[in-house]
Scaffold this active site. Sequence first.
Site, PDB file in Angstrom:
ATOM      1  N   GLY A   7      38.474  39.282  46.362  1.00 34.80           N
ATOM      2  CA  GLY A   7      37.727  40.357  45.729  1.00 34.80           C
ATOM      3  C   GLY A   7      36.720  40.957  46.692  1.00 34.80           C
ATOM      4  N   GLY A   9      34.748  43.881  45.695  1.00 33.78           N
ATOM      5  CA  GLY A   9      34.004  44.865  44.927  1.00 33.78           C
ATOM      6  C   GLY A   9      32.529  44.729  45.245  1.00 33.78           C
ATOM      7  N   THR A  13      31.509  42.463  48.448  1.00 36.58           N
ATOM      8  CA  THR A  13      30.881  43.178  49.563  1.00 36.58           C
ATOM      9  C   THR A  13      29.510  42.587  49.872  1.00 36.58           C
ATOM     10  OG1 THR A  13      32.048  45.221  48.958  1.00 36.58           O
ATOM     11  CG2 THR A  13      30.103  45.440  50.380  1.00 36.58           C
ATOM     12  N   GLY A 130      23.352  35.784  37.498  1.00 36.17           N
ATOM     13  CA  GLY A 130      23.375  36.430  38.805  1.00 36.17           C
ATOM     14  C   GLY A 130      22.608  35.633  39.843  1.00 36.17           C
ATOM     15  N   ASP A 197      29.374  39.124  26.477  1.00 37.27           N
ATOM     16  CA  ASP A 197      28.997  38.647  27.816  1.00 37.27           C
ATOM     17  C   ASP A 197      27.960  37.530  27.705  1.00 37.27           C
ATOM     18  OD1 ASP A 197      28.724  39.130  30.891  1.00 37.27           O
ATOM     19  OD2 ASP A 197      26.681  39.271  30.142  1.00 37.27           O
ATOM     20  N   LYS A 201      28.163  33.321  28.792  1.00 35.68           N
ATOM     21  CA  LYS A 201      27.165  32.639  29.617  1.00 35.68           C
ATOM     22  C   LYS A 201      26.520  31.484  28.848  1.00 35.68           C
ATOM     23  CE  LYS A 201      26.196  36.877  32.174  1.00 35.68           C
ATOM     24  NZ  LYS A 201      25.271  38.023  32.346  1.00 35.68           N
ATOM     25  N   GLY A 299      23.837  42.405  40.050  1.00 32.42           N
ATOM     26  CA  GLY A 299      23.586  43.191  41.254  1.00 32.42           C
ATOM     27  C   GLY A 299      24.243  42.575  42.475  1.00 32.42           C
TER      28      GLY A 299
END
Length: 418
Positions: A7, A9, A13, A130, A197, A201, A299
């Site tokens: 991946g 994305g 990245t 995150g 979502d 979690k 993020g």
Amino acid sequence: MKIGLMGLGTVGTGVVHLINQNGKNIEKKIGEKIEIKKILVKDLNKKRTPLAEGKITFNADDILEDEEIDVVVEVMGKEHPALEYIIKALKKGKHVVTANKEVIAVHGKELIKLATENKVSLLYEASVGGGIPIIRPLKQCLAANKIYEIKGILNGTTNYILTEMKEKGLDFEEVLKDAQQRGYAEADPTDDVEGFDAARKLAILCTLAFNKFILPEKIYTKGIRSVSKSDIKYAEELGHNVKLIAYAKIDEEDRLEAWVHPVMIKKDNPLNGVNGVFNAILVDGNAVGEVMFYGQGAGMMPTASAVVADIMDVKNHIVIQNGCEDADLLPIVDTVSKYYIRLIALDKSGVMSKITGILGDKGISLLSVVQKGVLGDTAEIVLITHIANTGKVFEALDEIQNLKEVKSIESVIRVEGE
């Protein structure tokens, strides 16, 4: 250490850039260089970061069958084909680092077993919160505690929407469009605004904190679509703020209570100050008391930070996994709470007595009843109950909705406090 990255994305990245930027510092900490050997993508023609040049592949087996690759990093998202790739990697004796909450929430139990059988690590810090460290603290720093309760704001999109509704006095749909334009909400925002979502979690956190496995779809989940600017205004008048809260605790009979629901929280609650796209998680342990984890829940770089830390932990032989048992789930109808109820009814005598009569018959007492306004022949009525059995509240609401004098039940929100 050679990495196969699946991946490229937003998160992928970020991983590439972070390893490039902090590579020397990382090498000093683990005594070994991290090298990304191959990167799996879906579209070979899409423009990519120059740092990925010469590493791109369209074939998953270029990673999974490469004996030089020690660690597979899966940041593709979605359940499939990520699940199949993770299974194959584990069976091939490769360590796996993933940010995939869908896969871990639903299949974590079997994947942990598979990793243990193959004597490799399965690490997933980035799957919850995150960049907020929560998985590792639960299994290491707080490992000596018996965890009683977890509650938190686990979705940045819904928190941003509720914050903007409060600060700007806007309704849900207006803020949702703004969030989509800013990239805070997906074109299809269902997973976020309906609470799915957050439920995924929460399921992961239940496994870690309580050693209880529960499928996300078993968690009672209510999102924020029905929350209006009126509800937020009335909450403010009550000294509260509306947040989408993910909640779990173990009762004295070892049953798990778990739900995701809009909640009116008090102004002195630490979660009250968590605004915008930020997330926060409160953990209550018998030795440490209540601790709070706060930060950016999504993020590029915050999530990449968690992913790369897991890669480093593979080298340090830190294994965040263990077996767990299926949860004995407390049905939502057996939970208790205060409730805020806003409804629209005909503005005529006798209507209120019918509504309060139904609530009284269910053993539900009222803390307050306020008529907020009249529009034509209808009135907006706000009810706040005392602590009540949720099942009885649901039964009463069904009966109230069936009254010919009641046009609609607009909002039902849990209210914090005894």
